[in-house]
Design an enzyme around this catalytic site. Sequence first.
Site, PDB file in Angstrom:
ATOM      1  N   ARG B 258       0.860  -1.180   0.000  1.00  0.00           N
ATOM      2  CA  ARG B 258       0.000   0.000   0.000  1.00  0.00           C
ATOM      3  C   ARG B 258       0.900   1.234   0.000  1.00  0.00           C
ATOM      4  NH1 ARG B 258      -2.548   0.906   5.365  1.00  0.00           N
ATOM      5  NH2 ARG B 258      -1.222   2.760   5.390  1.00  0.00           N
ATOM      6  N   HIS B 262      -3.679   4.575   4.562  1.00  0.00           N
ATOM      7  CA  HIS B 262      -4.855   3.689   4.537  1.00  0.00           C
ATOM      8  C   HIS B 262      -6.010   4.437   3.885  1.00  0.00           C
ATOM      9  CE1 HIS B 262      -8.341   1.379   5.703  1.00  0.00           C
ATOM     10  NE2 HIS B 262      -8.755   2.349   6.494  1.00  0.00           N
ATOM     11  N   TYR B 271       3.540   5.335  11.621  1.00  0.00           N
ATOM     12  CA  TYR B 271       3.693   3.912  11.939  1.00  0.00           C
ATOM     13  C   TYR B 271       4.598   3.112  11.004  1.00  0.00           C
ATOM     14  CZ  TYR B 271      -0.381   4.022   8.751  1.00  0.00           C
ATOM     15  OH  TYR B 271      -1.230   4.261   7.710  1.00  0.00           O
TER      16      TYR B 271
END
Lengths: 325, 372
Positions: B258, B262, B271
């Site tokens: 990805r 998100h 993160y």
Amino acid sequence: MAQMNMVKALNTALDEALREDGDVVLMGQDIGRDEGVFRVTEGLLDTYGKNRVIDTPLAEGAIIGGAIGMALYGMKPVAEMQFSGFAFQAFHQVENHLSRFRNRTRGFFRLGMVMRMPYGGGIRAIEHHSESREAYYAHTPGLQMVIPSTPRNARALLRSAIRSPDPVIFFEPKAVYRAFREEVPDEPETMPIGKSQVVQEGSDVTLIAYGAMMRPTLAAAEKLAEDGVKAEVIDLLTVSPMDTETIAVSVQKTGRAVVIHEGPRTCGIGAEVVARIVETSLLYLEAPVKRVTGYDIQFPYFAREDVYLPDAGRIARAAHEVVKF
Amino acid sequence: MSRKNIRLKEKVERLVILDKTGKANEALDPKLDDELSLYLYKLMVQSRVLDERMINLQRTGKMGTYAPCRGQEATACGATPAMDKDDWIAPAYREVGSFIHRGWPMESLIFFWGGYEEGCVPAKGSNHLPFAVPIATQCLHAMGISWGMKVKGESDAVLCYIGDGGTSEGDFHEALNFAGVYKLPLVMFVVNNHWAISIPREMQTASPTIAQKAVAYGFDGIQVDGNDILGCYAAVNEAANKARSGGGPTLIEAVTYRMMFHTTADDPKKYRSEDEVKKWEKLDPITRYEKYLTTRGTLSRNVQEDVKAEAVKLVAEAVERYELHREVDPVECFDFTYEEMPPELAEQREDFIRVLDEAGVKRGPRGHYLLP
């Protein structure tokens, strides 16, 4: 005409649906070879084969999620949950998808399926086999929550549920399954979903109940008659969408009402009935409406269940209080 | 008494057709004809252009939160075209190319992310479900559709998309379990993009691969390079053929990344490391496929530019239809809850109309209320 109990009446409706419509399939745990733990699917595997009467692995979520898939594919699944107390493992599929696909796709997908399950107490079963959580389903837009009370209306309503273009949660009062027999006509019969019935006319007080509570309610009406109180009795049959009109017409006539259900009181079906009485008929009321319901506690283990369940005595007592107010 | 290894018949493989440099393994190359090869390229480019444009629409306040698919285009653009027209597709929500391939207008995606149910109305005959937001729930629908196919005796199959995070959900496992028991024509395609919001793939499962989970359900699993569109296409094509001929389900794990957040509502810097992202940038699926097509002689610089220009034009037209031509009556909220509107709901609808009238909400030429 044949005399039959509710188990046989439901079996008849399923048999008719399987015979009439090749898109109908039954699915659930132990519904095939074992014929259902309450024998509702007796004989159907032998008649229709394992592609129409499907024994499944033990996973409620997959039974309902899989049935949703079949319904998306154009079929009409009738999925059995062995007990309504286990249906919570499928609840996410009910809330997230079963109730929403029509609205989400602006009517492109219609989930004409039935989720049938025994509910309620009174059979001395262990925990998770006795609850009445119809309010959860009634609270969810897009679902129809149907609860029959006798063999004849069980057969007719299940037929209607299977034919409905929208999902039906079909609660079967297991305490009534084999409790009594009733004449059920030979010719297939349906009943409209969303309509309640006045099953006994009276002028002094309206008793509103459904499902397994119809028997103690009718018994209470008899007791009341002995005391000179003429009770009108309404069987809701469909808990949601609720038939406000039948309730309002009756309460406007009697001016008094008692609502009866097994499930806990707070935010129960009774709360909705009372709200609708207030909205439609407040100025006709001669007394506050009373609720005779399960208490706001978890359903007791079966040693204590008889004292928990509303009975004719409690219902008659409440009706007397309302009449004397 | 004894103690020995149990031999399992199920196999778990790893498939890579296009290596990182875009060089194809000669023996494994499905050797798709020029038309299909170029089509897959167009689909990836259109997917990326639409994806970029939707991020932009969100950033400029014209659309809601958006979950982009940048970096993982080869999964949906390789997998869905490998299915036949009568096969069904159950997406999650990041499969832009899958929707485009099945004929959903591009603006459907914009409508969905823009807050309109209209974005969930399938293109007629597309056999393609709308977005499934609650994670993994679509696995059971896909399983159920394939169950229906089996019951009806149809020789079609279902392709289901899910992410690596979704493989932790019960619905994923229940779907695979039922599919295995009934030998259903299901292709479960896990887009392992390494991140479920902030939770890395390693925190979802202790299995070294997701593909190996198939073994427990009694069928084969295969891991493909998810940035290799030929690998994705070939694996799905093979699994679908197996499914249609009664061979049962397959679990495919496509390993990709990805590249973005998100959704537009989070910041991945919190993160994960920039180095990791940079590493994957070099593995871009579109660049890799361009190299392959160029070597093959299927793609010239001119064609490449034409493909990009066409994608930009198609996306611009879709945005225009979204921005200029949407006429959505708020009263319609009530109209699709039931086939027949219950009286209580009809009353609520009337009341809602009174509220709109009293608020002075304007009506359009069709008599419908115009959203402010």
